[in-house]
Design a protein around this motif. Structure first.
Motif, short mmCIF file in Angstrom:
data_model
loop_
_atom_site.label_atom_id
_atom_site.label_comp_id
_atom_site.label_asym_id
_atom_site.label_seq_id
_atom_site.Cartn_x
_atom_site.Cartn_y
_atom_site.Cartn_z
N SER A 524 -4.74 7.51 -7.36
CA SER A 524 -6.01 6.86 -7.05
C SER A 524 -7.09 7.38 -7.98
CB SER A 524 -6.37 7.17 -5.61
OG SER A 524 -7.50 6.45 -5.24
N PRO A 525 -8.02 6.51 -8.41
CA PRO A 525 -9.11 7.01 -9.24
C PRO A 525 -9.96 8.04 -8.49
CG PRO A 525 -9.10 4.60 -9.15
CD PRO A 525 -8.08 5.08 -8.17
N GLY A 526 -10.04 7.90 -7.18
CA GLY A 526 -10.82 8.85 -6.38
C GLY A 526 -9.94 10.02 -5.97
N TRP A 527 -10.39 11.24 -6.20
CA TRP A 527 -9.56 12.41 -5.89
C TRP A 527 -9.46 12.66 -4.40
CZ3 TRP A 527 -13.18 15.11 -3.37
CH2 TRP A 527 -14.49 15.06 -3.82
N TRP A 528 -10.11 11.84 -3.63
CA TRP A 528 -10.20 12.10 -2.21
C TRP A 528 -9.49 11.03 -1.39
CZ3 TRP A 528 -10.96 16.57 -0.51
CH2 TRP A 528 -11.48 16.84 0.75
N ASP A 529 -8.84 10.09 -2.08
CA ASP A 529 -8.26 8.94 -1.37
C ASP A 529 -6.90 9.28 -0.81
OD1 ASP A 529 -9.97 6.82 -1.22
OD2 ASP A 529 -9.71 6.32 -3.33
N HIS A 530 -6.83 9.49 0.48
CA HIS A 530 -5.52 9.77 1.07
C HIS A 530 -5.41 9.10 2.43
CE1 HIS A 530 -7.08 13.39 3.39
NE2 HIS A 530 -8.07 13.07 2.61
N ALA A 531 -5.80 7.85 2.49
CA ALA A 531 -5.80 7.11 3.74
C ALA A 531 -4.38 6.86 4.23
CB ALA A 531 -6.52 5.77 3.55
N GLY A 532 -4.25 6.56 5.52
CA GLY A 532 -2.97 6.28 6.14
C GLY A 532 -2.31 5.03 5.56
N VAL A 533 -1.01 4.89 5.81
CA VAL A 533 -0.20 3.89 5.12
C VAL A 533 0.58 3.04 6.12
CG1 VAL A 533 1.66 3.59 3.43
CG2 VAL A 533 0.04 5.47 3.17
N LEU A 534 0.76 1.76 5.76
CA LEU A 534 1.65 0.82 6.47
C LEU A 534 2.62 0.26 5.45
CD1 LEU A 534 2.39 -1.41 8.72
CD2 LEU A 534 0.59 -2.79 7.63
N SER A 535 3.90 0.14 5.82
CA SER A 535 4.80 -0.65 4.98
C SER A 535 5.46 -1.70 5.87
CB SER A 535 5.85 0.24 4.29
OG SER A 535 6.80 0.70 5.21
N THR A 536 5.94 -2.79 5.23
CA THR A 536 6.43 -3.93 6.00
C THR A 536 7.74 -4.47 5.44
OG1 THR A 536 5.35 -5.62 4.65
CG2 THR A 536 4.02 -4.63 6.41
N LYS A 537 8.35 -5.32 6.27
CA LYS A 537 9.57 -6.00 5.85
C LYS A 537 9.29 -6.99 4.72
CE LYS A 537 13.31 -8.79 7.76
NZ LYS A 537 13.59 -9.80 8.81
N GLY A 538 8.02 -7.35 4.55
CA GLY A 538 7.63 -8.20 3.41
C GLY A 538 7.64 -7.44 2.09
N ASP A 539 8.23 -6.25 2.07
CA ASP A 539 8.31 -5.39 0.89
C ASP A 539 6.93 -5.03 0.35
OD1 ASP A 539 11.05 -5.06 0.89
OD2 ASP A 539 11.39 -6.89 -0.26
N LEU A 540 6.03 -4.76 1.28
CA LEU A 540 4.66 -4.42 0.90
C LEU A 540 4.27 -3.07 1.49
CD1 LEU A 540 2.95 -7.86 1.61
CD2 LEU A 540 3.72 -6.96 -0.61
#
Ligand code: CA
Length: 745
Positions: A524-540
């Motif tokens: 991430s360009p921001g050194w502070w970006d560590h937000a939570g994550v979702l992944s899906t069956k849509g391969d996203l």
């Protein structure tokens, strides 16, 4: 000064007109019972059968992590690599708060349940954001003195028609899922003189609902409490670290734990080990897994002078949910002294490791290693560092023990520079395990701390910060007020020279848990970006940013496929649900949490403020509405005359400010808290009433007359007035230079 400002009425912003028409069309086509205007008729009807069948009803999201294993993975694929370009705005809801939002919403029977600042709860129609009810636990602003990491909450539990939430002050509530009224509430805090708070989501485990607490930076002694789901009666309590040995042991496991502490440990400071987030109930094995926190006092040489592992700090505990008895434990960090909590999210799944199919538990805690344990036995199956680590040389698979590198990392003998930092290689922000790709999508931070202990002994401050050491993120951002001497600065400089790259960096890391390696990474360009994550069956893979973007990646190779500028900082994890044939992605947005006072300069909160929002997206949605940019605050006003000019008083004011105030009032003038260089004449006049006597307690600014004297408050006021003058003079000099650049030469 600190302010929660529940200023605006909560509400929803309507869908853009063309998208609304489309939504109605789709709703009419796919509605249950063929009724487009049907209101939700069932509320929170989640039970064991339904939880175990979560994969058969992919439109629901039943726990903060969707299913019982909490993998933050959605088996929906209407939004996929081909269609994601059409992703747009569906609806939003204004939470009416300006502090951090960290929860992942639950959606069941068409209703979204989620939590916000202080433990507020929102129940919304998940198709359009219409508010069904909301609940405010109305905590006393005094509690903010005990909250290290903002007044956040990480979610609710929904079960058998009830919604469970823990308020910041440690009260646990059971609410009626249909109307939001309180069915029962109980105060989970056993000692009000100590600095306990609750920020985690409660967990339903068999017949009980379980909650822990926070406060290991202060003087908490961690424990977990379990209450009967219907009556709120205490079922059992498990203390994580031993207490004063002259008193009876509360639970038998503490006999074992006590053998790993010096009998002359600093029991007065509490010990820590607080279970402030990770709790997962395993319905397959009928076990409750709990991640425990760091030590209080940080420095083991002072905490437990004769050393020892100090169980059950920084451990994963497997408990019998019926009795609270310990079934197994695994300690990740023996004798913690680096704020390395094991409270990061735990994911349960089945993996084939070494040709054997195992029921496993995965965790990427702060200490930088990715762990896989057999969840039946607690056996360590795999441990490999996912970010640079130098507190340990590795983990011995046979004994399960971390090979702690005391020479590199034990700061009892002098200042040390240590990877990962106290923010962790990964923090509370949910990671996502995607069974299709076999990858874990992990928000990672590469950052180091200087850690040093510069005082002899430790003076205990009841109910206040008791870390007892100085910890500084190396990028030059300071926690606390180190007032470093030139000799110490030289020493730190020497330490830093050993590292080729000390930049703080944040990345979304796709980690293969079996091969133990990074498959792709998006820095991430921001050194502070560590937000939570979702992944899906849509391969996203979905992740928000501090700068206000919702990003969507290809799960296989990390290619950035889409980003939407929301105008709101995002730290929470997105989630996904489907109603009437429409897949939605939702995320809570507002800046905050641990280290929230050091917002990075491009944060959306600087431009648009920090109004809490729930943002929801769908295919063929409308254009994303952004908040109004904050008005330019204009030039700094001239401060009132500085009556106090004695250098020792100003220095004392600065020190008191650093010790007591800076954990909130540092460097975030535009994202919720007042800019203290701009105090009005009225605030200057009533400064002591605000600081000492709780004049703004309702707004979240605690009162301090039990800690600070009038002379102390005057010194802080003088210090703040002096820095306001400094800034004002700089501004005047700058505008003069601009007006006459040639003449000034
Ligand atoms: Ca901590």
């Amino acid at each position: 000064m600190a302010s929660h400002a529940p200023s605006r009425h909560s509400g929803l912003r309507a869908l853009a007109a063309p998208a609304l028409a489309l939504a109605l069309l789709l709703t009419a086509c796919g509605a249950r019972d063929g009724d487009a205007s049907s209101e939700p008729t069932a509320f929170g009807q989640i039970d064991r059968t339904r939880l175990l069948a979560a994969d058969s009803n992919p439109g629901d999201w039943l726990t903060t992590g969707r299913d019982f294993g909490k993998g933050h993975y959605s088996p929906l694929d209407q939004i996929n690599r081909d269609s994601v370009a059409r992703l747009g705005f569906a609806w939003e809801y204004a939470a009416g708060t300006r502090r951090g939002l960290e929860a992942t919403p639950i959606v069941v029977d068409g209703v979204m349940y989620t939590s916000g600042v202080d433990g507020r709860v929102y129940a919304l129609d998940a198709r359009n954001g219409r508010e069904i009810w909301h609940f405010n636990p109305e905590v006393d602003g005094q509690i903010n003195r005990k909250a290290c990491c903002d007044s956040v909450n990480r979610g609710v539990a929904v079960w058998h028609g009830k919604v469970y939430v823990a308020a910041l002050d440690g009260r646990l509530f059971a609410l009626d899922a249909a109307g939001g009224n309180v069915l029962w509430s109980v105060d989970t805090i056993v000692d009000k003189t100590r600095a306990y708070t609750s920020t985690g989501a409660p967990e339903v485990a068999g017949n009980v609902v379980v909650i822990g607490n926070s406060g290991a930076e202060y003087d908490a002694r961690g424990y977990i409490s379990a209450y009967d789901l219907d009556s709120g009666k205490l079922a059992w309590r498990f203390y994580i670290v031993p207490g004063d040995p002259s008193k009876p042991r509360e639970n038998p496991e503490l006999e074992l734990a006590a053998q790993t502490w010096d009998p002359k440990s600093r029991w007065d400071v509490g010990g820590g080990g607080t279970a402030w987030d990770a709790m997962v109930y395993d319905p397959e094995l009928d076990l409750l897994y709990v991640g425990t926190g760091n030590a209080a006092l940080y420095n083991r040489a002072k905490r437990s002078p004769r050393g020892g592992d100090n169980l059950f700090l920084t451990s994963i505990l497997a408990l019998n949910p019926h009795t609270g008895g310990l079934v197994w434990y695994y300690q990740e960090v023996p004798g913690d002294m680096w704020d390395y909590t094991a409270t990061q999210p735990i994911v349960l799944t089945d993996l084939e490791i070494g040709g054997v199919k195992r029921k496993v538990l995965m965790q990427a805690p702060k200490n930088g290693f990715f762990y896989i344990l057999d969840r039946k036995t607690g056996e360590l199956l795999s441990a490999k560092n996912y970010v640079p680590v130098d507190w340990a040389r590795g983990v011995d698979l046979k004994s399960g023990r971390a090979l702690v590198d005391h020479e590199a990392a034990d700061y009892a003998t002098g200042p040390k520079l240590i990877f990962p930092s106290t923010m962790g290689g990964h923090n509370w922000n949910p990671m996502s395990y995607n069974p299709r790709t076999g990858l874990v999508y992990l928000p990672t931070l590469r950052a180091a701390n200087f850690m040093l202990d510069r005082v002899k002994g430790h003076e205990y401050h009841p109910g206040r910060l008791n870390m007892g050491i100085t910890a500084m993120l190396v990028s030059g951002l300071q926690l606390g007020a180190p007032n470093l001497t030139p000799a110490l600065m030289r020493q730190l400089d020497q330490l830093a020279r050993k590292y080729p790259d000390l930049r703080m960096r944040a990345a979304l890391t796709a980690w293969d848990p079996i091969a133990q390696k990074t498959v792709w990474e998006f820095e991430s360009p921001g050194w502070w970006d560590h937000a939570g994550v979702l992944s899906t069956k849509g391969d996203l893979v979905f992740q928000g940013t501090d700068t206000g973007l919702l990003r969507v990646f290809d799960a296989r190779d990390g290619k950035l496929l889409k980003q939407i500028d929301t105008g709101s900082s995002i730290i929470a994890a997105p989630m996904s649900y489907q109603i009437d044939g429409v897949q939605y992605v939702a995320v809570m947005a507002a800046w905050g949490g641990g280290g929230w006072f050091i917002t990075h300069p491009e944060s959306a909160a600087y431009t648009y403020g920090n109004e809490g929002r729930i943002l929801v997206f769908r295919l063929d949605g409308g254009a994303m509405p952004k908040p109004q940019p904050l008005a330019d605050p204009g030039p700094l006003p001239e401060p009132p005359p500085l009556k106090e000019t004695r250098a020792d008083v100003l220095a004392r004011g600065g020190l008191l400010f650093a010790q007591n105030c800076s954990i909130c009032h540092q460097n975030m003038p535009r994202s919720g808290l007042p800019d203290l260089r701009r105090m009005s004449a009225a605030v200057h006049r009533t400064f002591n009433d605000i600081v000492l006597h709780g004049q703004r307690r309702q707004l979240g600014m605690p009162q301090w007359d039990d800690v600070l004297s009038e002379a102390d408050s005057n010194a802080i006021h003088a210090y703040l007035t002096s820095i306001a003058w400094q800034a004002y003079r700089q501004q005047q000099a700058g505008s003069k230079a601009k007006a006459a650049p040639v003449a000034s030469r």
